[in-house]
Design a protein around this motif. Structure first.
Motif, short mmCIF file in Angstrom:
data_model
loop_
_atom_site.label_atom_id
_atom_site.label_comp_id
_atom_site.label_asym_id
_atom_site.label_seq_id
_atom_site.Cartn_x
_atom_site.Cartn_y
_atom_site.Cartn_z
N UNK A 67 8.15 85.92 -6.85
CA UNK A 67 8.06 85.71 -8.29
C UNK A 67 6.64 85.29 -8.65
N UNK A 68 6.04 85.99 -9.60
CA UNK A 68 4.69 85.66 -10.05
C UNK A 68 4.76 85.12 -11.48
N UNK A 69 4.13 83.98 -11.71
CA UNK A 69 4.11 83.44 -13.06
C UNK A 69 3.31 82.16 -13.13
N UNK A 70 2.87 81.80 -14.35
CA UNK A 70 2.12 80.58 -14.54
C UNK A 70 3.02 79.37 -14.28
N UNK A 71 2.39 78.21 -14.19
CA UNK A 71 3.13 76.99 -13.88
C UNK A 71 4.16 76.70 -14.97
N UNK A 72 5.25 76.11 -14.53
CA UNK A 72 6.27 75.67 -15.47
C UNK A 72 7.06 76.77 -16.13
N UNK A 73 7.19 77.93 -15.47
CA UNK A 73 7.99 79.01 -16.04
C UNK A 73 9.38 79.10 -15.43
N UNK A 74 9.72 78.16 -14.57
CA UNK A 74 11.07 78.12 -14.01
C UNK A 74 11.24 78.94 -12.75
N UNK A 75 10.15 79.24 -12.04
CA UNK A 75 10.26 80.07 -10.84
C UNK A 75 11.10 79.37 -9.77
N UNK A 76 10.78 78.10 -9.50
CA UNK A 76 11.52 77.38 -8.46
C UNK A 76 12.98 77.21 -8.85
N UNK A 77 13.22 76.89 -10.09
CA UNK A 77 14.61 76.73 -10.55
C UNK A 77 15.39 78.03 -10.35
N UNK A 78 14.75 79.15 -10.66
CA UNK A 78 15.43 80.43 -10.49
C UNK A 78 15.72 80.70 -9.01
N UNK A 79 14.76 80.39 -8.14
CA UNK A 79 15.00 80.60 -6.71
C UNK A 79 16.16 79.75 -6.21
N UNK A 80 16.27 78.53 -6.73
CA UNK A 80 17.34 77.65 -6.26
C UNK A 80 18.72 78.09 -6.70
N UNK A 81 18.79 78.88 -7.77
CA UNK A 81 20.11 79.36 -8.19
C UNK A 81 20.64 80.45 -7.26
N UNK A 82 19.77 81.03 -6.43
CA UNK A 82 20.21 82.09 -5.51
C UNK A 82 21.31 81.61 -4.58
N UNK A 83 21.31 80.32 -4.28
CA UNK A 83 22.29 79.80 -3.33
C UNK A 83 23.71 80.00 -3.86
N UNK A 84 23.88 80.08 -5.19
CA UNK A 84 25.21 80.25 -5.76
C UNK A 84 25.79 81.64 -5.48
N UNK A 85 24.95 82.56 -4.99
CA UNK A 85 25.44 83.90 -4.66
C UNK A 85 25.91 84.01 -3.21
N UNK A 86 25.80 82.93 -2.46
CA UNK A 86 26.31 82.91 -1.09
C UNK A 86 27.79 82.54 -1.10
N UNK A 87 28.50 82.90 -0.04
CA UNK A 87 29.88 82.45 0.11
C UNK A 87 29.91 80.93 0.17
N UNK A 88 30.97 80.33 -0.37
CA UNK A 88 31.01 78.87 -0.39
C UNK A 88 30.97 78.29 1.02
N UNK A 89 31.72 78.91 1.95
CA UNK A 89 31.73 78.44 3.35
C UNK A 89 31.49 79.62 4.27
#
Length: 484
Positions: A78-100
């Protein structure tokens, strides 16, 4: 941001298999991490469930690109200036994994019971057969994040020879002498590297085999590990070309390069500030009109020639502004003895001085001699523009002539950090237009005085900025009256 569950909620259900034999008998099917995420993303899209909770302003731009990249099984930067939510977006990827997901119990890496990859786990699987113990790992533990820093080493990312194991009698060529780094330990999960260009180029080289051949090389010998990872990264475009860079072979291995951006409409910007600011923790109410002022302030800064736009104006600027306004309101309530702290426009005065350090100014505005005057004038001017624009948008078509007449005719209104809301309202006669002002600015006309005073102050400030009223500051009080 993906919320990591509390420890007590990380206990897997008792119905899950605890041995390899039981896992096979239950009909479990092994999937690699990209297949797993692809299936879960498609399920969310088909059901109408939002796969990206808490992500605002990217719905028609960034998210479709990211979804296509994940469905294609691509590693992503992800390319973008500071404070555009890049890290937050990356952290939501975990919700696409199986719960267990099942792992070999006691293994150093998160190896699937069907496919052990380290020498120790392969040996245990051969010896124990269907009795190989199985544990279950929650998806929140399958996301690994690393902030790239110049001192990051190959050992940190990939691994190194463990001198303790060598001292115990193993030879350097023995794969079991390796202390695995962050990437192998993220096996069957997601590895996120923030600010990737800050990694030294020789360290970036160590990721090439991981991304393409899926093996690792340590101290002159290659250990074939069929690593199963999704590698994602973030970068600032300015760093990409100046302070650091992503080396060409590594760029080539990322399947998708996606540009992020700041919120493109006002509603998204206001929603983002309201979502991210910790106003409840501070204990003060900040109405939506003031949040809109702060959002407009940020947008004006992003368009200003005085601000270094290559650095950007982070969304965190408006968030910190909202928290600063809430803190100013809380302090004012303590000074005036009010039970409930409600932010008013007078509290906006704290924003420029406190948040000046979060901005990078262009040449000519960043010299010590200019810092106090030119920078302060720029911020004050743009904040006043934001106030005027907000009032104009919310009070459009409303005739404020009766309010102007009342204040100009002798009903001066004083405000300040030692002026309670009731005193602000008591200075004015009963005017029907004030009920409409309160309603349009989100306050109930018959409600508590705090929100109504905030609405009245915003209307008065807009009348001052449009040169219909005068304003004087004296002894820490701001007094609105007739124009001299």
């Amino acid at each position: 941001m993906a919320v990591i569950p509390q420890r007590e909620s990380l206990e897997p259900p008792t119905r899950l298999a605890r041995t390899l034999g039981a896992l096979r008998a239950a009909g479990h099917v092994q999937r690699d991490v990209k297949d797993e995420m692809r299936a879960n993303l498609l399920a969310a899209l088909r059901s109408g469930r939002d796969p990206w909770p808490g992500i605002i302003g990217f719905g028609d731009t960034v998210l479709p690109q990211l979804e296509r990249a994940l469905l294609a099984g691509h590693d992503v930067v992800l390319l973008g200036e500071r404070g555009q939510g890049k890290t937050r977006l990356l952290r939501t990827l975990v919700e696409l994994l199986d719960e267990w997901t099942p792992v070999i119990d006691g293994a150093e890496l998160a190896e699937h019971p069907y496919q052990p990859i380290t020498p120790g786990s392969i040996r245990r699987a051969t010896e124990l057969g269907d009795d190989l113990p199985v544990a279950w790992r929650h998806r929140s533990l399958r996301y690994t994040e690393k902030l790239a820093t110049p001192d990051t080493s190959v050992g940190d990312l990939i691994g190194d020879v463990d001198p303790v194991k060598v001292a115990q009698g193993r030879t350097l060529g023995d794969p079991e002498t390796i202390h695995f780094g962050l990437v192998p330990r993220a096996h069957r999960g997601i590895v996120a590297i923030n600010e990737l260009p800050d990694l030294a180029e020789r360290i970036q080289v160590s990721l090439l085999n991981v991304m393409e051949e899926r093996d690792i090389q340590i101290r002159g010998y290659t250990l074939r590990l069929p690593l199963d990872v999704l590698l994602v990264a973030s970068a600032n475009p300015e760093d990409y070309t100046n302070r650091g860079r992503i080396i060409t072979p590594l760029k080539d291995r990322f399947g998708a390069e996606i540009r992020t951006h700041y919120p493109r409409d006002m509603a998204a910007e206001v929603t983002l500030v309201a979502q991210e600011a910790d106003l409840g923790g501070i204990g003060a109410e900040v109405g939506e009109p003031l949040l809109e002022v702060l959002a407009r302030f940020s947008r004006h800064l992003r368009a200003s020639t005085a601000i270094d736009q290559r650095s950007g104006v982070s969304a965190r600027f408006a968030v910190a502004g909202a928290e600063t306004v809430a803190a100013a309101a809380l302090r004012r309530a303590a000074l005036t003895g009010e039970d409930h702290a409600v932010a008013r426009p007078v509290d906006l005065e704290a924003v420029p001085a406190v948040l000046r350090g979060k901005l990078e100014f262009e040449s000519g505005y960043d010299q010590p001699s200019a810092e106090r005057e030119e920078q302060g004038e720029v911020l004050t001017h743009l904040l006043r523009r934001a106030v005027a624009d907000t009032a104009r948008a919310r009070l459009r078509g409303l005739d404020l002539t009766p309010l102007v007449a009342a204040v100009s005719g002798g009903h001066q209104v004083a405000t300040g950090e030692r002026v309670p809301a009731r005193e602000v309202l008591a200075a004015l006669p009963e005017l029907p237009v004030l009920h409409e002002v309160a309603t349009r600015l989100g306050a109930a006309p018959d409600g508590p005085p705090g929100p109504i005073a905030a609405a009245v102050e915003l209307a008065l400030e807009s009348l001052y900025l449009t040169r219909k009223l005068g304003k004087n500051a004296e002894d820490g009080r701001i007094v609105y009256g007739s124009r001299q």
